[in-house]
Motif scaffolding. Structure first.
Motif, PDB file in Angstrom:
ATOM      1  N   HIS A 140      -2.707  -0.052  -8.714  1.00  0.00           N
ATOM      2  CA  HIS A 140      -3.620  -1.205  -8.690  1.00  0.00           C
ATOM      3  C   HIS A 140      -3.139  -2.326  -9.614  1.00  0.00           C
ATOM      4  CE1 HIS A 140      -7.162   1.470  -7.159  1.00  0.00           C
ATOM      5  NE2 HIS A 140      -6.399   1.031  -6.172  1.00  0.00           N
ATOM      6  N   LYS A 141      -2.561  -1.944 -10.743  1.00  0.00           N
ATOM      7  CA  LYS A 141      -2.065  -2.933 -11.697  1.00  0.00           C
ATOM      8  C   LYS A 141      -0.997  -3.820 -11.061  1.00  0.00           C
ATOM      9  CE  LYS A 141      -1.472  -1.394 -16.014  1.00  0.00           C
ATOM     10  NZ  LYS A 141      -0.714  -0.750 -17.133  1.00  0.00           N
ATOM     11  N   ARG A 142      -0.261  -3.265 -10.097  1.00  0.00           N
ATOM     12  CA  ARG A 142       0.803  -4.016  -9.407  1.00  0.00           C
ATOM     13  C   ARG A 142       0.291  -4.743  -8.166  1.00  0.00           C
ATOM     14  NH1 ARG A 142       2.750  -0.129 -12.308  1.00  0.00           N
ATOM     15  NH2 ARG A 142       4.882  -0.148 -13.154  1.00  0.00           N
ATOM     16  N   GLY A 143      -1.018  -4.764  -7.992  1.00  0.00           N
ATOM     17  CA  GLY A 143      -1.589  -5.467  -6.838  1.00  0.00           C
ATOM     18  C   GLY A 143      -1.425  -4.703  -5.537  1.00  0.00           C
ATOM     19  N   MET A 144      -1.160  -3.395  -5.659  1.00  0.00           N
ATOM     20  CA  MET A 144      -1.021  -2.573  -4.455  1.00  0.00           C
ATOM     21  C   MET A 144      -2.227  -1.636  -4.338  1.00  0.00           C
ATOM     22  SD  MET A 144       3.031  -1.576  -4.204  1.00  0.00           S
ATOM     23  CE  MET A 144       3.141  -0.551  -5.658  1.00  0.00           C
ATOM     24  N   THR A 187       0.854  -1.188   0.000  1.00  0.00           N
ATOM     25  CA  THR A 187       0.000   0.000   0.000  1.00  0.00           C
ATOM     26  C   THR A 187       0.890   1.238   0.000  1.00  0.00           C
ATOM     27  OG1 THR A 187      -1.622  -1.215   1.342  1.00  0.00           O
ATOM     28  CG2 THR A 187      -1.901   1.172   1.242  1.00  0.00           C
ATOM     29  N   ILE A 188       0.523   2.249  -0.784  1.00  0.00           N
ATOM     30  CA  ILE A 188       1.251   3.512  -0.684  1.00  0.00           C
ATOM     31  C   ILE A 188       0.318   4.593  -0.149  1.00  0.00           C
ATOM     32  CG2 ILE A 188       2.944   2.973  -2.483  1.00  0.00           C
ATOM     33  CD1 ILE A 188       1.402   4.807  -4.401  1.00  0.00           C
ATOM     34  N   TRP A 189       0.889   5.487   0.648  1.00  0.00           N
ATOM     35  CA  TRP A 189       0.141   6.637   1.176  1.00  0.00           C
ATOM     36  C   TRP A 189       0.859   7.880   0.677  1.00  0.00           C
ATOM     37  CZ3 TRP A 189       1.324   7.855   7.003  1.00  0.00           C
ATOM     38  CH2 TRP A 189       1.062   9.205   7.286  1.00  0.00           C
ATOM     39  N   ILE A 190       0.120   8.730  -0.014  1.00  0.00           N
ATOM     40  CA  ILE A 190       0.716   9.938  -0.577  1.00  0.00           C
ATOM     41  C   ILE A 190       0.284  11.139   0.250  1.00  0.00           C
ATOM     42  CG2 ILE A 190       0.881  11.392  -2.642  1.00  0.00           C
ATOM     43  CD1 ILE A 190       0.425   8.893  -4.281  1.00  0.00           C
ATOM     44  N   CYS A 191       1.269  11.883   0.757  1.00  0.00           N
ATOM     45  CA  CYS A 191       0.988  13.124   1.485  1.00  0.00           C
ATOM     46  C   CYS A 191       0.287  14.104   0.543  1.00  0.00           C
ATOM     47  CB  CYS A 191       2.294  13.708   2.015  1.00  0.00           C
ATOM     48  SG  CYS A 191       2.897  12.864   3.481  1.00  0.00           S
ATOM     49  N   PRO A 192      -0.295  15.182   1.078  1.00  0.00           N
ATOM     50  CA  PRO A 192      -1.151  16.038   0.237  1.00  0.00           C
ATOM     51  C   PRO A 192      -0.514  16.445  -1.087  1.00  0.00           C
ATOM     52  CG  PRO A 192      -1.306  16.730   2.503  1.00  0.00           C
ATOM     53  CD  PRO A 192      -0.242  15.679   2.451  1.00  0.00           C
ATOM     54  N   MET A 193      -1.214  16.098  -2.155  1.00  0.00           N
ATOM     55  CA  MET A 193      -0.759  16.467  -3.505  1.00  0.00           C
ATOM     56  C   MET A 193      -1.769  17.433  -4.129  1.00  0.00           C
ATOM     57  SD  MET A 193      -2.952  13.988  -3.626  1.00  0.00           S
ATOM     58  CE  MET A 193      -4.495  14.166  -4.519  1.00  0.00           C
ATOM     59  N   TYR A 194      -2.687  17.942  -3.287  1.00  0.00           N
ATOM     60  CA  TYR A 194      -3.751  18.824  -3.767  1.00  0.00           C
ATOM     61  C   TYR A 194      -3.210  20.235  -4.038  1.00  0.00           C
ATOM     62  CZ  TYR A 194      -6.101  15.163  -1.027  1.00  0.00           C
ATOM     63  OH  TYR A 194      -6.480  13.966  -0.499  1.00  0.00           O
ATOM     64  N   ASP A 195      -3.998  21.021  -4.763  1.00  0.00           N
ATOM     65  CA  ASP A 195      -3.567  22.388  -5.038  1.00  0.00           C
ATOM     66  C   ASP A 195      -3.488  23.167  -3.720  1.00  0.00           C
ATOM     67  OD1 ASP A 195      -2.609  24.355  -6.626  1.00  0.00           O
ATOM     68  OD2 ASP A 195      -4.509  24.819  -7.620  1.00  0.00           O
TER      69      ASP A 195
END
Length: 575
Positions: free
Chosen positions: A92-96, A50-58
């Motif tokens: 998702h393609k990598r099963g993550m 699983t990956i968690w991405i910190c805020p990438m919003y504008d």
């Protein structure tokens, strides 16, 4: 719970990504979504799912993206909504799976909602934020209460246009949303949550999750007589309507089987934490408590000296978070680093050249042997450490660090001794250490930017890439990265015991060794970790002394015989 009923997020290994500092593919000095896309296979190779991405919003980036001006858009230097959609699909393609940061206690003051709210007292969105009239003391205008902000100063900002104060628990540019207003809540769910859930996101790390209900907003008790503003975390966290708000939010999330992990500061009462994460309460799946990472901090975080903690305190903090799942339907988390913490090798072991690899490997072993969902922060898997005391204060980019240093300068009239102590504590605890560019290689800017780039990274890269970079470690079987991969394999192979088992500290008062048992349906493991830079002789505690224990793995390579631990060595035994 039977194995068949286990939710996917319980066995997850989550890798946290700070977009600005992960990888820059277009040479502008700032990391981007394409950098994450390029390295998905690397991330998967660690053993992460699983990956968690910190805020990438504008965002205007006053607080590194935790001040969001548009939940439905991406910060242009990072990429576009289409880039995010591609990243979701490729993950998702990598099963993550992929988890985003949900920041809805506050927005940016540049958000369209707040621009409307501050435009006039009778604007329809006025009540979407928290506005209050001034108090007057002897004719002098004062804020509505004495609360201290998380980054210093008052939590109230005077707005001359409408002549009222608005609440901001963080920067003045981060006004707090008014969760008491049902219309605001529905807009939050639609814009910040469903917009991304519809695009396939698998869940959220929920920022400052226990601050939505503020209660009566009375004055906080005076704990710092030298200041007009007082610590108020126990006033504005865990307010009376939290259960209702989180229950309502969960109804949206349940439709998507979305995971939540809430950031839960200032909650010393474990019964309260269990309420948040109990399966039957349907509020949150799990939370981050700060018991472990707060070890050694002063009353105001930085007001302390480096390494100001005892191993018994560290173990007691782990015991509290591990204890959440003992005899309950709750769940817990394991983490030592994130974007708000300095590096764990520096804090909890030693970043001296002769010990940093051993320290990184031992902490990996300890974390993988603890129960709950495991979170790894970018760079932790290669053993990145804090930058040096010789770095100038101008290299500290975080608003929290610079505000603290300025406060000490003001309070002490620039006393050199006080400023040196402030810098030493920042060198140990500042959030900046987690935010330096990732060390990919020994190339220009540590491989963070393309070799052809002439733009300096937004933050100075570390000076030690020659001894700590991902490219070299991928082919080095003795590296911190190689050991994380091995240990995560062990964790998967023994997941009933290591992910779900009951934790028991077997030697609480020992200030050198952390010895704990894990038990699950008749199975048992014992972990032994040496937290010193010396060789230590150990004996198994009486609880397991009669057991036939077989060494499963050591953080030190080669044959490990007998009961003598090398400096910063960890071992796991199976009964």
């Amino acid at each position: 719970m039977t194995v068949a009923e286990r939710k996917w997020w319980k066995d997850a290994v989550v890798y946290q990504i700070y977009p600005a500092s992960f990888k820059d593919t277009n040479g502008d000095g700032i990391g981007d979504l394409n950098g994450i896309l390029e390295e998905l296979d690397y991330i998967k190779s660690i053993g992460v799912n699983t990956i968690w991405i910190c805020p990438m919003y504008d965002s205007p980036q006053v607080d590194m993206g935790y001040d969001i001006s548009d939940y439905e858009n991406v910060y242009p230097p990072y990429g576009t909504v289409q880039d995010m959609e591609r990243l979701i699909a490729e993950t998702h393609k990598r099963g993550m799976r992929i988890v985003l940061d949900l920041v809805v206690n506050h927005s940016s003051d540049q958000h369209a909602w707040f621009k409307e709210s501050r435009s006039s007292k009778d604007n329809p969105k006025r009540d979407w934020y928290i506005w209050r009239p001034a108090r007057y003391v002897n004719g002098e205008r004062k804020p509505p209460n004495n609360w201290l902000g998380n980054f210093g100063g008052s939590v109230w900002q005077w707005d001359p246009q409408t002549e009222e104060y608005y609440l901001h628990l963080f920067c003045p540019e981060q006004p707090d949303l008014n969760w008491e207003n049902p219309e605001t809540r529905q807009a939050i769910y639609k814009s910040a949550m469903e917009f991304w859930l519809e695009r396939g996101v698998d869940g959220f790390r929920v920022d400052t999750v226990n601050m939505y209900s503020k209660g009566e907003m009375l004055d906080a008790p005076i704990t710092d007589p030298g200041s007009e503003w007082q610590f108020a975390g126990y006033q504005y966290c865990n307010g009376p309507r939290m259960r209702e708000f989180l229950g309502e939010m969960n109804q949206v999330l349940e439709k998507y089987d979305a995971m939540t992990v809430g950031e839960c500061p200032h909650t010393p009462d474990m019964k309260r934490v269990i309420e948040y994460v109990s399966a039957k309460e349907k509020q949150l799946n799990m939370v981050f408590q700060f018991d472990v990472v707060d070890i050694g901090q002063g009353p105001y975080k930085f007001q302390t000296t480096p390494k100001n903690w005892k191993l018994s305190e560290f173990k007691a903090a782990i015991d509290r978070t591990q204890g959440l799942i003992r005899g309950t339907d709750a769940w817990t988390t394991i983490f030592l680093e994130n974007h708000d913490q300095s590096r764990s090798i520096t804090r909890f072991t030693s970043d001296a050249p002769e010990h940093r690899v051993a320290g990184g490997r031992m902490l990996a072993l300890m974390m993988c042997a603890l129960s709950g969902t495991l979170f790894i922060y970018q760079g932790q898997e290669i053993g990145m450490t804090n930058f040096g005391i010789d770095w100038d204060m101008s290299e500290y980019k975080d608003v929290d660090s610079s505000n603290y240093y300025k406060m000490v300068a003001t309070r002490t009239n620039n006393d050199p001794t006080a400023l040196a102590a402030a810098k030493a504590s920042l060198q140990h605890l500042a959030r900046d250490h987690a935010r330096v560019p990732f060390s990919w290689s020994t190339g220009p800017n540590n491989g963070f930017t393309p070799a052809s780039s002439t733009t300096a990274p937004w933050m100075r890269p570390l000076d030690d890439a020659a001894v700590c970079n991902a490219k070299q470690q991928q082919s080095d079987p003795t590296s911190v990265l190689a050991f994380w991969k091995r240990m995560l394999t062990v964790r998967r192979e023994h997941k009933d015991l290591l992910v779900h088992g009951q934790f028991d500290d077997l030697d609480k008062d020992n200030q050198e060794l952390f010895v704990f048992a894990k038990t699950w349906q008749g199975k048992k493991a014992v972990a032994v970790c040496n937290f010193t830079d010396k060789e230590v002789q150990f004996e198994f505690p009486k609880e397991v002394a009669g057991e036939k224990l077989k060494l499963l793995i050591s953080s030190v390579d080669g044959e490990r015989e007998g009961q003598k631990l090398a400096p910063f060595e960890g071992r796991v035994y199976l009964a």
